[in-house]
Design a protein around this motif. Sequence first.
Motif, PDB file in Angstrom:
ATOM      1  N   VAL A 186      15.298 -35.495  47.115  1.00  0.00           N
ATOM      2  CA  VAL A 186      15.198 -34.828  45.812  1.00  0.00           C
ATOM      3  C   VAL A 186      15.219 -35.890  44.719  1.00  0.00           C
ATOM      4  O   VAL A 186      16.076 -36.774  44.727  1.00  0.00           O
ATOM      5  N   GLY A 187      14.303 -35.812  43.765  1.00  0.00           N
ATOM      6  CA  GLY A 187      14.282 -36.763  42.661  1.00  0.00           C
ATOM      7  C   GLY A 187      13.522 -38.037  43.008  1.00  0.00           C
ATOM      8  O   GLY A 187      13.314 -38.366  44.179  1.00  0.00           O
ATOM      9  N   THR A 188      13.091 -38.762  41.966  1.00  0.00           N
ATOM     10  CA  THR A 188      12.329 -39.997  42.153  1.00  0.00           C
ATOM     11  C   THR A 188      12.822 -41.074  41.183  1.00  0.00           C
ATOM     12  O   THR A 188      13.447 -40.778  40.175  1.00  0.00           O
ATOM     13  N   ASN A 189      12.534 -42.330  41.545  1.00  0.00           N
ATOM     14  CA  ASN A 189      12.835 -43.478  40.675  1.00  0.00           C
ATOM     15  C   ASN A 189      14.286 -43.505  40.209  1.00  0.00           C
ATOM     16  O   ASN A 189      14.575 -43.804  39.044  1.00  0.00           O
ATOM     17  N   LEU A 190      15.189 -43.202  41.112  1.00  0.00           N
ATOM     18  CA  LEU A 190      16.612 -43.242  40.785  1.00  0.00           C
ATOM     19  C   LEU A 190      17.146 -44.663  40.951  1.00  0.00           C
ATOM     20  O   LEU A 190      16.630 -45.440  41.752  1.00  0.00           O
ATOM     21  N   LEU A 191      18.187 -44.988  40.175  1.00  0.00           N
ATOM     22  CA  LEU A 191      18.820 -46.301  40.262  1.00  0.00           C
ATOM     23  C   LEU A 191      20.330 -46.121  40.270  1.00  0.00           C
ATOM     24  O   LEU A 191      20.925 -45.718  39.279  1.00  0.00           O
ATOM     25  N   SER A 192      20.917 -46.364  41.421  1.00  0.00           N
ATOM     26  CA  SER A 192      22.364 -46.203  41.609  1.00  0.00           C
ATOM     27  C   SER A 192      22.870 -44.841  41.146  1.00  0.00           C
ATOM     28  O   SER A 192      23.811 -44.740  40.345  1.00  0.00           O
ATOM     29  N   PRO A 193      22.287 -43.750  41.640  1.00  0.00           N
ATOM     30  CA  PRO A 193      22.822 -42.421  41.308  1.00  0.00           C
ATOM     31  C   PRO A 193      24.214 -42.267  41.916  1.00  0.00           C
ATOM     32  O   PRO A 193      24.511 -42.842  42.970  1.00  0.00           O
ATOM     33  N   VAL A 194      25.080 -41.494  41.241  1.00  0.00           N
ATOM     34  CA  VAL A 194      26.458 -41.380  41.719  1.00  0.00           C
ATOM     35  C   VAL A 194      26.991 -39.955  41.774  1.00  0.00           C
ATOM     36  O   VAL A 194      28.020 -39.710  42.410  1.00  0.00           O
ATOM     37  N   ALA A 195      26.329 -39.004  41.097  1.00  0.00           N
ATOM     38  CA  ALA A 195      26.853 -37.637  41.082  1.00  0.00           C
ATOM     39  C   ALA A 195      25.704 -36.651  40.990  1.00  0.00           C
ATOM     40  O   ALA A 195      24.617 -36.979  40.503  1.00  0.00           O
ATOM     41  N   VAL A 196      25.967 -35.418  41.444  1.00  0.00           N
ATOM     42  CA  VAL A 196      24.940 -34.377  41.450  1.00  0.00           C
ATOM     43  C   VAL A 196      25.595 -33.025  41.216  1.00  0.00           C
ATOM     44  O   VAL A 196      26.754 -32.804  41.587  1.00  0.00           O
ATOM     45  N   ALA A 197      24.856 -32.129  40.571  1.00  0.00           N
ATOM     46  CA  ALA A 197      25.319 -30.758  40.353  1.00  0.00           C
ATOM     47  C   ALA A 197      24.131 -29.824  40.490  1.00  0.00           C
ATOM     48  O   ALA A 197      22.989 -30.209  40.229  1.00  0.00           O
ATOM     49  N   VAL A 198      24.409 -28.587  40.910  1.00  0.00           N
ATOM     50  CA  VAL A 198      23.365 -27.571  41.039  1.00  0.00           C
ATOM     51  C   VAL A 198      23.602 -26.519  39.969  1.00  0.00           C
ATOM     52  O   VAL A 198      24.695 -25.961  39.864  1.00  0.00           O
TER      53      VAL A 198
END
Length: 333
Positions: A186-198
């Motif tokens: 899920v998602g593109t071109n991320l850099l060091s993602p750390v959290a997610v919510a729906v």
Amino acid sequence: MPFNRCYYARLYAGQTLLVFGVLVLATPLVCGQSSSSSTSQTVIADSNNNGLNSPGALAVPKDENVFIVDTGNNRVVEEPWNSSTKAYGAQTVVIGNLYSPSGVAVSTSGNVFVADTGNNRIVEIPWVAGSGTYGPATEIGSGLNSPHGVAVGANGDVYIVDTGNNRVVELPWDRSKETYGAQTTVGTNLLSPVAVAVGPQGKVYIANAGNSSVVEVPAGCTAATSCTTQTTVASQEANGLNNPTGVAVTPSGNLYIVDSGNNRVIELPWNASSTTYGAQKEVGAGLVGPKGVALDATGNVYIADTGNNRVIKIAQSGRNHQSGNNGGSRMRR
């Protein structure tokens, strides 16, 4: 970390500085400025009374029990809420012997999901209905590298922030088979993602720490559907973000972001009529390096004030909404 001109503008505002041999008065930069909200703030857990050490992510199901990632103690603890006495009961350890855990989520069935970051895994601890206890933990997901966050949608789909691989993956829940389907990105071109919510209608919000931004991915937009659409809803330039480490969203679309580098949590209120976010507000006071945020069914805000080794609760009077990723009461999935 990218240079944050908004941060330094706030840091030196009102001070007299020597610039190229000339004394000048630094004035605030109009960039992601926030109003503060007048609310009641209380400490619900800390190092003295609950033994917390660098608390991180939080989850608050509909029963308002508070799940805390106690990172420094390599465990996840639960602070049970007593709706009759309006007080928290004795703390219980949901799972220990972890290695630098970072994320937690609770499903509608009461299952607890933990990002066991140092062990490169996500563990699921099932709630055994009728027994009042948790069952044995199992591992889910594959190919993970330093996962930091986890969230569960209302339909049971699990979203994992695979930080080391700069991606978020989804494990779709198959109700008919009582198992997870194939893992997809899920998602593109991320850099060091750390959290997610729906959030509402299955939209996914990702705290992209490396770019100091938060992005929104439409429901059903995954690599499996060849969808690469995403929108930046908050950023360093527009909102002054500096290392966002947590995110939560209400059913009405209001967004809460942990702006850790600026020692604050901000709220972006969603305007359904104009389909835009309103002026941001700061939530909480006296924060030092906060890491996590969660909401309960009545709209109260919970913040992991990491640098102060405490978790605070901020009463939001007159509101009634449930976060899209904090889980629910203990019932069947």
